[in-house]
Design an enzyme around this catalytic site. Structure first.
Site, PDB file in Angstrom:
ATOM      1  CG  ASP A 128      -2.159  -0.930   1.233  1.00 48.67           C
ATOM      2  OD1 ASP A 128      -2.073  -1.868   0.227  1.00 48.67           O
ATOM      3  OD2 ASP A 128      -2.969  -0.746   1.989  1.00 48.67           O
ATOM      4  CG  ASP A 129      -0.053   3.735   2.194  1.00 42.69           C
ATOM      5  OD1 ASP A 129      -1.242   3.719   1.973  1.00 42.69           O
ATOM      6  OD2 ASP A 129       0.427   4.059   3.372  1.00 42.69           O
ATOM      7  CG  HIS A 136      -4.584   2.842  -0.825  1.00 40.40           C
ATOM      8  ND1 HIS A 136      -5.520   1.958  -0.161  1.00 40.40           N
ATOM      9  CD2 HIS A 136      -3.489   3.101   0.079  1.00 40.40           C
ATOM     10  CE1 HIS A 136      -5.087   2.135   1.272  1.00 40.40           C
ATOM     11  NE2 HIS A 136      -3.932   2.546   1.271  1.00 40.40           N
ATOM     12  CG  HIS A 187       2.037  -0.113   4.555  1.00 44.16           C
ATOM     13  ND1 HIS A 187       1.801  -0.946   5.543  1.00 44.16           N
ATOM     14  CD2 HIS A 187       0.919   0.764   4.251  1.00 44.16           C
ATOM     15  CE1 HIS A 187       0.460  -0.519   5.915  1.00 44.16           C
ATOM     16  NE2 HIS A 187      -0.047   0.435   4.888  1.00 44.16           N
TER      17      HIS A 187
END
Length: 390
Positions: A208-209, A258, A346
């Site tokens: 993620d991110d 996201h 992440h």
């Protein structure tokens, strides 16, 4: 065997079966004359079909044969670029994992071996005399271009040279490997999933991110370990990262949405904006949405569905966002992973060196425990959609 073919085989024996174009002499339980061969491209995959007049025992075929010996047993697809004398031969067989691995042998213009490697492959046998072989061409060093190809089968014979059967019988076939790119995925519908099916030891690694400066490192580990993952990206991080995002997709990974700014409870406009950014930069339209913080409600799920995406959270969370150290990230993931797990990590949003350092050990340990790795779409029974271009 009909009368005409018997005559041909006797004639071949008398000539010593010399030359690559000589008729085959089928001897032994694992022998079989080539009847037909084909090659086609399906998305990223290259698919070969082979049909023989009798059953072929793969375990008795040699994955890395000595093509000069008089009694070889092999079944290969040979490919070369037009005008080049160098050739690549993809050969089936091997005593172990003959349905999952094939051999790659590179030959120079004199027929001398200049390199070998083992490739991952999917070998299916829809019938006793038919084989379907699927590979990723990039793994064999095959780049988009035109190729000449043929199927060749080595058979034992009593003459001084090898007996070789081939298809096409007279001239090499022609084939163009086209470049493809991922443009979307199936399964983008209303719903929320936290894990995949529990019946098989398969897990999905998610990140993620990103994209961020750490993302290339994650990609290097995945590529080295022959694993694909799912990258849930923030719209605000996509600017200036088009090349990196296209690399994510080109290496067989997938991209999910996201949200634009990692805000809780994003609406349809936010999600549509992020998907549009991703598509504009990569030609890929996401079908998966990961809600920031894992916070979901009916409104968020409905907004994602309206934007053509299914909502995905996770069931394994090492809280790596807090930078607990690579050891903690590793132990939390391997102790909590179960069949069907969707594992959260992440690759952006802060210092991700600890997660990156833990990733090789995570993959190694889970693989040793019998786990396989898939993208989230594949874990859920869906697939990426590839279109040719150029």
């Amino acid at each position: 065997m009909n009368r005409a073919r018997k005559i041909l085989c006797i004639f071949a024996l008398l000539l010593g079966c010399v030359g690559a174009g000589a008729p085959a002499v089928a001897l032994g339980a694992s022998g079989g004359d080539l009847v037909h061969a084909g090659i086609k491209q399906a998305g990223r995959s290259l698919i070969f079909s082979l049909r023989t007049s009798s059953a072929v025992a793969l375990q008795r075929m040699r994955r890395f044969p000595d093509f000069s010996k008089p009694k070889p047993r092999y079944l290969c697809i040979a490919l070369r670029r037009p005008g080049s004398h160098h050739e690549k031969r993809l050969c089936l067989g091997g005593a172990r994992k003959s349905r999952q691995r094939i051999g790659l042998t590179r030959l120079d213009g004199t027929g001398a071996v200049i390199g070998t490697a083992t490739l991952a492959a999917r070998v299916k046998r829809p019938g006793a005399r038919k084989l379907i072989v699927t590979i990723l061409p990039g793994e064999a060093g095959l780049t988009p271009r035109r190729y000449r190809w043929r199927a060749i089968e080595g058979l034992p014979c009593p003459g001084p040279g090898p007996c070789v059967d081939r298809f096409p019988t007279r001239h090499d076939g022609a084939f163009r490997l086209r470049p493809v790119r991922a443009v979307g995925c199936t399964g983008g519908r209303r719903g929320l999933v936290r894990n995949g099916p529990r019946g098989r030891k398969v897990v999905a690694l998610t990140f993620d991110d990103g994209p961020s400066t750490y993302t290339p490192g994650f990609l290097r580990v995945l590529r080295h370990k022959h694993v694909n993952g799912t990258f849930f990206e923030l719209g605000q991080e996509t600017s200036g990262n088009a090349r990196l995002m296209r690399r994510i997709l080109a290496e067989g990974n997938e991209i999910g949405n996201h949200s634009t700014h990692h805000s809780a409870d994003p609406g349809y406009a936010d999600l549509a904006n992020t998907s549009a950014r991703i598509e504009r930069l990569t030609h890929f339209r996401p079908c998966l949405f990961r809600p920031p913080y894992g916070a979901v409600n009916s409104g968020v799920i409905s907004a994602a569905a309206r934007a053509g995406m299914r909502s995905v959270t996770w069931d394994v969370d090492p809280t790596d966002w807090s930078n607990p150290g690579s050891g903690a990230v590793y132990s939390r993931i391997v102790s909590a992973a179960r069949p069907g797990s969707i594992i959260l990590m992440h690759d952006g949003g802060g210092n991700r060196s600890g997660t990156l350092a833990a990733l090789p050990r995570i993959i190694h340990t889970l693989r040793n425990r019998g786990y396989r790795f898939k993208t989230v779409s594949s874990l859920l029974g869906n697939r990426l959609i590839y279109h040719p271009y150029g």
